[in-house]
Design a protein around this motif. Structure first.
Motif, PDB file in Angstrom:
ATOM      1  N   ASP A   1      69.559  64.314 111.426  1.00 14.05           N
ATOM      2  CA  ASP A   1      68.912  64.487 112.265  1.00 14.05           C
ATOM      3  C   ASP A   1      69.561  65.641 112.931  1.00 14.05           C
ATOM      4  N   ILE A   2      70.653  66.375 112.707  1.00  9.70           N
ATOM      5  CA  ILE A   2      71.473  67.585 112.679  1.00  9.70           C
ATOM      6  C   ILE A   2      70.611  68.859 112.871  1.00  9.70           C
ATOM      7  N   PRO A   3      69.901  69.203 113.953  1.00 11.45           N
ATOM      8  CA  PRO A   3      68.662  70.597 113.600  1.00 11.45           C
ATOM      9  C   PRO A   3      69.041  71.269 113.681  1.00 11.45           C
ATOM     10  N   PHE A   4      68.316  72.335 112.514  1.00  7.10           N
ATOM     11  CA  PHE A   4      68.533  73.766 112.025  1.00  7.10           C
ATOM     12  C   PHE A   4      67.688  74.851 114.124  1.00  7.10           C
ATOM     13  N   SER A   5      68.856  75.192 114.858  1.00  5.24           N
ATOM     14  CA  SER A   5      67.743  75.907 114.865  1.00  5.24           C
ATOM     15  C   SER A   5      68.176  78.107 115.435  1.00  5.24           C
ATOM     16  N   GLY A   6      66.477  78.677 115.232  1.00  2.02           N
ATOM     17  CA  GLY A   6      66.929  79.829 115.633  1.00  2.02           C
ATOM     18  C   GLY A   6      66.181  81.256 115.947  1.00  2.02           C
ATOM     19  N   LYS A   7      66.835  81.862 116.402  1.00  2.00           N
ATOM     20  CA  LYS A   7      65.634  82.974 117.021  1.00  2.00           C
ATOM     21  C   LYS A   7      64.515  82.992 116.491  1.00  2.00           C
ATOM     22  N   ASN A   8      64.539  83.500 114.739  1.00  2.00           N
ATOM     23  CA  ASN A   8      63.087  83.375 114.188  1.00  2.00           C
ATOM     24  C   ASN A   8      63.304  82.932 112.963  1.00  2.00           C
ATOM     25  N   VAL A   9      62.173  82.441 111.848  1.00  2.00           N
ATOM     26  CA  VAL A   9      62.144  81.407 110.920  1.00  2.00           C
ATOM     27  C   VAL A   9      61.647  82.384 110.026  1.00  2.00           C
ATOM     28  N   ILE A  10      62.292  82.482 109.110  1.00  2.00           N
ATOM     29  CA  ILE A  10      61.357  83.186 107.718  1.00  2.00           C
ATOM     30  C   ILE A  10      60.700  82.008 106.781  1.00  2.00           C
ATOM     31  N   LEU A  11      59.686  82.148 106.534  1.00  2.00           N
ATOM     32  CA  LEU A  11      59.098  81.173 105.598  1.00  2.00           C
ATOM     33  C   LEU A  11      58.970  82.107 104.251  1.00  2.00           C
ATOM     34  N   ALA A  12      59.493  81.731 103.381  1.00  2.00           N
ATOM     35  CA  ALA A  12      59.485  82.504 101.633  1.00  2.00           C
ATOM     36  C   ALA A  12      59.353  81.156 100.630  1.00  2.00           C
ATOM     37  N   THR A  13      58.596  80.043 100.910  1.00  2.00           N
ATOM     38  CA  THR A  13      58.739  78.979 100.173  1.00  2.00           C
ATOM     39  C   THR A  13      58.182  79.534  98.361  1.00  2.00           C
ATOM     40  N   GLY A  14      57.868  80.387  98.523  1.00  2.00           N
ATOM     41  CA  GLY A  14      56.862  80.327  96.767  1.00  2.00           C
ATOM     42  C   GLY A  14      55.595  79.827  97.748  1.00  2.00           C
ATOM     43  N   SER A  15      54.950  79.750  95.995  1.00  2.00           N
ATOM     44  CA  SER A  15      53.064  79.162  96.065  1.00  2.00           C
ATOM     45  C   SER A  15      53.332  77.933  95.351  1.00  2.00           C
ATOM     46  N   TYR A  16      52.382  77.246  94.577  1.00  2.00           N
ATOM     47  CA  TYR A  16      52.615  76.174  93.674  1.00  2.00           C
ATOM     48  C   TYR A  16      54.282  75.494  92.953  1.00  2.00           C
ATOM     49  N   PHE A  17      54.125  76.470  92.059  1.00  2.00           N
ATOM     50  CA  PHE A  17      55.383  76.083  91.119  1.00  2.00           C
ATOM     51  C   PHE A  17      56.492  75.600  91.995  1.00  2.00           C
ATOM     52  N   SER A  18      56.801  76.722  93.016  1.00  2.00           N
ATOM     53  CA  SER A  18      57.954  76.180  94.130  1.00  2.00           C
ATOM     54  C   SER A  18      58.080  74.975  94.776  1.00  2.00           C
ATOM     55  N   GLN A  19      56.810  74.602  95.211  1.00  2.00           N
ATOM     56  CA  GLN A  19      56.173  74.005  96.431  1.00  2.00           C
ATOM     57  C   GLN A  19      55.925  74.175  97.578  1.00  2.00           C
ATOM     58  N   GLY A  20      55.964  75.607  98.015  1.00  2.00           N
ATOM     59  CA  GLY A  20      55.395  76.474  99.290  1.00  2.00           C
ATOM     60  C   GLY A  20      54.372  75.837  99.231  1.00  2.00           C
ATOM     61  N   LEU A  21      53.049  75.577  98.740  1.00  2.00           N
ATOM     62  CA  LEU A  21      51.963  75.537  98.618  1.00  2.00           C
ATOM     63  C   LEU A  21      51.415  74.233  98.389  1.00  2.00           C
TER      64      LEU A  21
END
Lengths: 418, 541
Positions: free
Chosen positions: A303-323
């Motif tokens: 329940d403890i959220p992360f909050s930030g001014k900006n967010v970068i999504l760099a989770t990769g493609s299928y293998f890394s399960q970003g997609l």
């Protein structure tokens, strides 16, 4: 938990933007699930080897205008020719600054050695790896290649035969290394990383040096599979000094020791610059307010959220399960961002395994500033970088590392210039 | 292209390296005939290697085809004895779902008993205890002696026995011509795919055991057999969901059999007529995949959460009855054609129709006919003599190869039966694993390369299961290619070409089901081989 920037994904792209922003004084966190594409690195970083139409690229910087015509949604097209060449230059300096010694130049691809013994164009190669300026010859006429008994992920014969074609003679040596005996007893253990751990030990490295020194013939250079230097960067330099001959590394099948080494190094730089690295955590969901990502919830932090001014999504493609692909669609699992894909599953694939596979070009849609689109509209503070982006085929075009690095530097700049 | 004449005649030439061809080679050679078997690719590449691997009890045919049912149960009992290392005695359940007619059950049980198949009606609750993966909503269950059979192993050990009895086997030799003298076939011309040479071989009798491709072989003799290719698609799942074969208790329909085998399980099949021109290029369509999944989940709901490894399709060699030129009246039974009486052409016999389960019986009938033509009176022994691999107690073998690590030892004995004693001299290096998913060691691959007619990686997969596990050949393919070139079985150029073909072959089975984890693995494989290793399709010869 409050941060300036929250980075989701601890691979090449996430780490680079993390280091960049932390060094500028931002308070950053990287949330990383663990393994990344660096674990199967070749020891080189590609920028652009081939255009989508199949024409090979000699000078990536000059090729960007033509690329833009062929691939309108390519991340490089979004950057544009000027920004691309500026960022490529910055990337070269960046890697040097963080202590990753590479050779290469974005104005001229050079060639690296593959585990199959062929030469493949690339942009930057780790300094201790074999490389050359030409596609059809290398600088040495006589090479001694060493392998250790029982290591199946590196076949010298492939390399010997290919190099013979271009006029280089290789002699191969197999070292039966006693300290590896316990690994050999368990047949699944003889893998590059486990072997490299053995050679991280000073005594073993000395013994390895002694054995190589005892028999390497009259070669000009000694080549080893990349099974040294997991935790000590100077392993090759040390061996060179002990043996008194130049030494270079050749890539093995995964896992990649040099790739893991690079990741460890980047992570250390990030943490030295004040970044928080959360390993083994996964983002579960996010909340939005006024078209901004306001809170992010993870598996480990409940329940403890992360909050930030900006967010970068760099989770990769299928293998890394970003997609993620299911039977009907390809989607981005955290923010449900807009993803380009064909609705007819049959059109995701080419029947020829070695043809360009359409699924490779599917990815998250962004605006010019690399902000992720949700139902056609850019989310104010969500930036996208790396393999999850749409519009490119990392394998066919040989541009995976380049997209990861350049987009990371670019989104970091966008965020810091706000 | 060079012309190569072989003068020494054989008694019989068998065309086709499927189960029937291999079984006929075994039977003929055991009866003292000089045998040559030719196969255009590798053994078990046709329908033999592209089915459920179900050791039918015959129950499935009991209601619609008593004759087939009786043949099946007899052969079922024989294979348990002679091919124990290829058979897993799992038993089978015929389940009635709420949507099925429970009245069918008693009709089914009666028909089974009439055919000599033991069929026990059991309480659905007990059935679920026996097989917890079965659909919990079943309203009826019947237990029958179904099992699982590995068609690759079965065919390979038939070939091995034939060779032990003097048969010659030429794989990658494609028949291009049947040599005819007046009204008699006296030999064959073959193209050796490896050397590109054409060779001639002569024999008293030529047996056409080409499965669906027998249609074209007969054409070479100027004989017409009206074959109807029927495509059947199947899905392989990444782990063994069920331990007992699950069938639907209704008239045979699509996707109503789930068979466990080794570490995996298989659902199938669909059934659709395809034009003859397409039999060499069978692709599984998204519609077929969806249908197999939809129906499969009814047998075992767990399949919905189980990863699919691969989709593939085989072609059944159905034959239209001779008296029905329209081709509507199809025989599913064994079809043995003596072209001397049928077409006035001596020295030529076609064996087709039938099913994997009856391969031995088909071989026996064929061999009987060949022997009659050659005036040989030696009786058939294939129903009583055990196949190589099934002759010794596996516990004894396990003791002999105690130096091999346990998981590997079990996998090896499972695959090679008593032939696993070849690994008693294994060094620690031979025990290194090439394929972690399937526990294939360097020693096992060496054995297959040296003694089991392996020409390339795909052949090696058929003998050892290299690359058949969850990773579908990610790293093991490259290791095996390296091993082949190190053993001088292939130059590195060929090893690479081979690796390319292997990966293409794998992709053909993965593309129809490439979503979720399968797509992740596919992307990873592409990264390794194209990205890191720089392999391209031009690496092909």
């Amino acid at each position: 938990m409050k941060f300036d920037t929250i980075i989701i994904g601890g691979g090449l792209s996430g780490l680079i933007s993390g280091i960049r922003l932390s060094k500028q004084g931002q308070r950053c966190v990287i949330i990383s699930s663990g393994q990344s594409a660096l674990h199967f690195s070749s020891g080189s970083f590609d920028l652009l080897n081939t255009l989508p139409d199949g024409n090979s690229v000699n000078n990536p910087i000059e090729a960007i205008e033509e690329l833009a015509k062929q691939a309108p949604t390519h991340p490089y097209t979004k950057l544009g020719s000027n920004k691309f060449s500026q960022l490529a230059k910055e990337a070269e300096n960046f890697l040097k600054e963080v202590g990753i010694s590479v050779k290469g130049d974005a104005r001229k691809n050079h060639f690296r050695m593959t585990p199959m013994g062929t030469l493949k164009p690339t942009w930057l190669t780790l300094e201790d790896h074999m490389q050359g300026e030409n596609a059809d010859r290398i600088s040495w006429k006589k090479i001694s290649i060493f392998n250790v008994t029982g290591f199946l992920d590196f076949y010298t014969q492939f390399i010997v035969d290919e190099l013979a074609k271009i006029g280089t003679t290789c002699t191969t040596y197999l070292i039966n290394f006693p300290a590896l005996e316990h690994l050999r007893k368990n047949p699944t253990e003889m893998r590059s990383v486990n072997i490299a751990r053995v050679f991280d030990n000073q005594e073993n490295l000395d013994e390895f040096a002694r054995q190589i020194k005892a028999e390497n013939g009259d070669c000009e250079i000694i080549a080893l599979p990349a099974i040294v230097g997991l935790s000590r960067k100077d392993a090759v330099t040390y061996l060179q000094k002990e043996i008194g001959k130049p030494i270079c590394l050749l890539p093995t099948l995964p896992p990649s020791v040099p790739g893991i080494q690079v990741q460890q190094q980047l992570r250390a730089r990030f943490q030295e610059a004040g970044g928080v690295f959360m390993l083994g955590d996964i983002v579960i969901r996010a909340e939005k307010e006024d078209n901004r990502i306001s809170r992010i919830y993870t598996n480990n932090h409940g329940d403890i959220p992360f909050s930030g001014k900006n967010v970068i999504l760099a989770t990769g493609s299928y293998f890394s399960q970003g997609l993620i692909a299911d039977t009907e669609r390809v989607y981005e699992p955290i923010f449900d961002l807009d993803v380009t894909f064909s609705s007819n599953r049959e059109q995701w694939y080419d029947r020829n395994a070695f043809a360009a596979q359409p699924y490779q070009t599917f990815g998250v849609r962004t605006d010019k500033d690399f902000r992720g689109l949700y139902k056609g509209e850019a989310i104010e503070n969500l930036y996208i970088s790396g393999a999850i982006l749409e519009g490119f085929n990392a394998i066919k075009e040989g541009c995976g590392a380049g997209v990861s690095i350049l987009s990371a530097l670019y989104v970091a700049d966008r965020i810091s210039s706000k | 292209m060079t012309q190569h004449e072989t003068t020494k005649p054989f008694d019989v030439i068998i065309i086709g390296g499927g189960a029937t061809g291999a079984g006929t080679a075994r039977d003929c050679s055991r009866r003292g005939l000089r045998v040559l078997l030719v196969e255009r690719f590798d053994i078990s590449t046709g329908a033999t290697g592209r089915n459920h691997g179900l050791l039918h009890s015959g129950a499935r045919y009991a209601v619609t085809d008593q004759e087939s049912a009786e043949e099946c149960i007899k052969e079922n009992m024989i294979l348990r004895k002679i091919a124990s290392h290829c058979v897993e005695e799992t038993d089978g359940l015929f389940l009635t779902l709420p949507e099925d007619d429970i009245q069918f059950q008693s009709k089914f049980v009666d028909a089974c008993r009439q055919a000599g198949i033991r069929a026990d009606v059991i309480d659905p609750k007990d059935a679920l205890k026996m097989e917890p993966s079965a659909n919990p909503n079943i309203i009826g269950a019947v237990r029958v002696p179904d099992g699982a059979v590995d068609p690759f192993r079965l065919t390979a050990s038939n070939i091995m026995d034939a060779k032990l009895h003097g048969a010659e086997v030429l794989t990658y030799h494609e028949v291009t011509e049947l040599i005819r003298e007046q009204d008699r076939i006296v030999g064959i011309k073959v193209l050796d795919h490896k050397t590109k040479e054409t060779k001639s071989y002569y024999s008293s009798v030529v047996v056409n055991a080409g499965g669906i491709w027998g249609h074209n072989i007969a054409k070479l003799a100027g004989v017409n057999i009206n074959m109807l290719p029927a495509k059947g698609a199947l899905l392989i799942f990444g782990h063994r969901v069920n331990n007992i074969v699950l069938n639907r208790c209704r008239k045979p329909a699509d996707a109503d059999i789930l068979v466990p085998g080794d570490t995996i399980c298989l659902i199938g099949t669909t059934s659709s007529k395809v034009p003859y021109e397409e039999v060499d290029n069978m692709y599984v369509t998204p519609e077929e995949v969806d249908l197999l999944l939809r129906e499969g989940e009814k047998l075992s709901p767990q399949l919905a959460q189980t990863r699919i490894l691969r989709a593939y399709a085989g072609v059944r060699p159905l034959v239209a009855s001779d008296d029905d030129p329209s081709g509507r009246n199809v025989s599913r039974g064994i079809v043995l054609l003596d072209h001397a009486t049928r077409d006035g052409l001596e020295g030529f016999v076609t064996i087709t129709g039938g099913k994997l389960m009856t391969y031995r019986l088909m071989s026996e009938w064929t061999t009987d006919l060949v022997c009659k033509k050659l005036n040989v009176t030696v009786p058939c022994t294939t129903a009583s003599e055990k196949l190589p691999g099934s002759r010794e107690n596996t516990e004894e073998i396990s003791k002999k190869i105690i130096s091999v690590p346990l998981a590997q030892r079990n996998a090896t004995i499972n695959r090679h039966g008593d032939m696993a004693d070849k690994f008693s001299e294994n060094t620690p290096l031979d025990n290194s694993l090439i394929c972690e998913c399937e526990e294939v060691s360097v020693g096992e691959a060496k054995y297959a390369l040296n003694e089991l007619d392996v020409n390339n990686l795909v052949d090696l997969r058929r003998r050892t299961r290299v690359g058949m596990g969850t990773c579908q050949g990610e790293l093991c393919a490259c290791r095996a290619a390296g091993l082949m070139s190190n053993m001088k079985k292939a130059c590195t150029k060929r090893a690479k070409a081979d690796l390319t073909s292997f990966l293409n072959e794998r992709w053909k089975g993965m593309a129809p089901i490439a979503w979720g984890d399968t797509l992740r693995e596919s992307e990873y494989t592409a990264w390794i081989y194209e990205g890191v290793c720089g392999l391209t399709s031009s690496s092909k010869e």
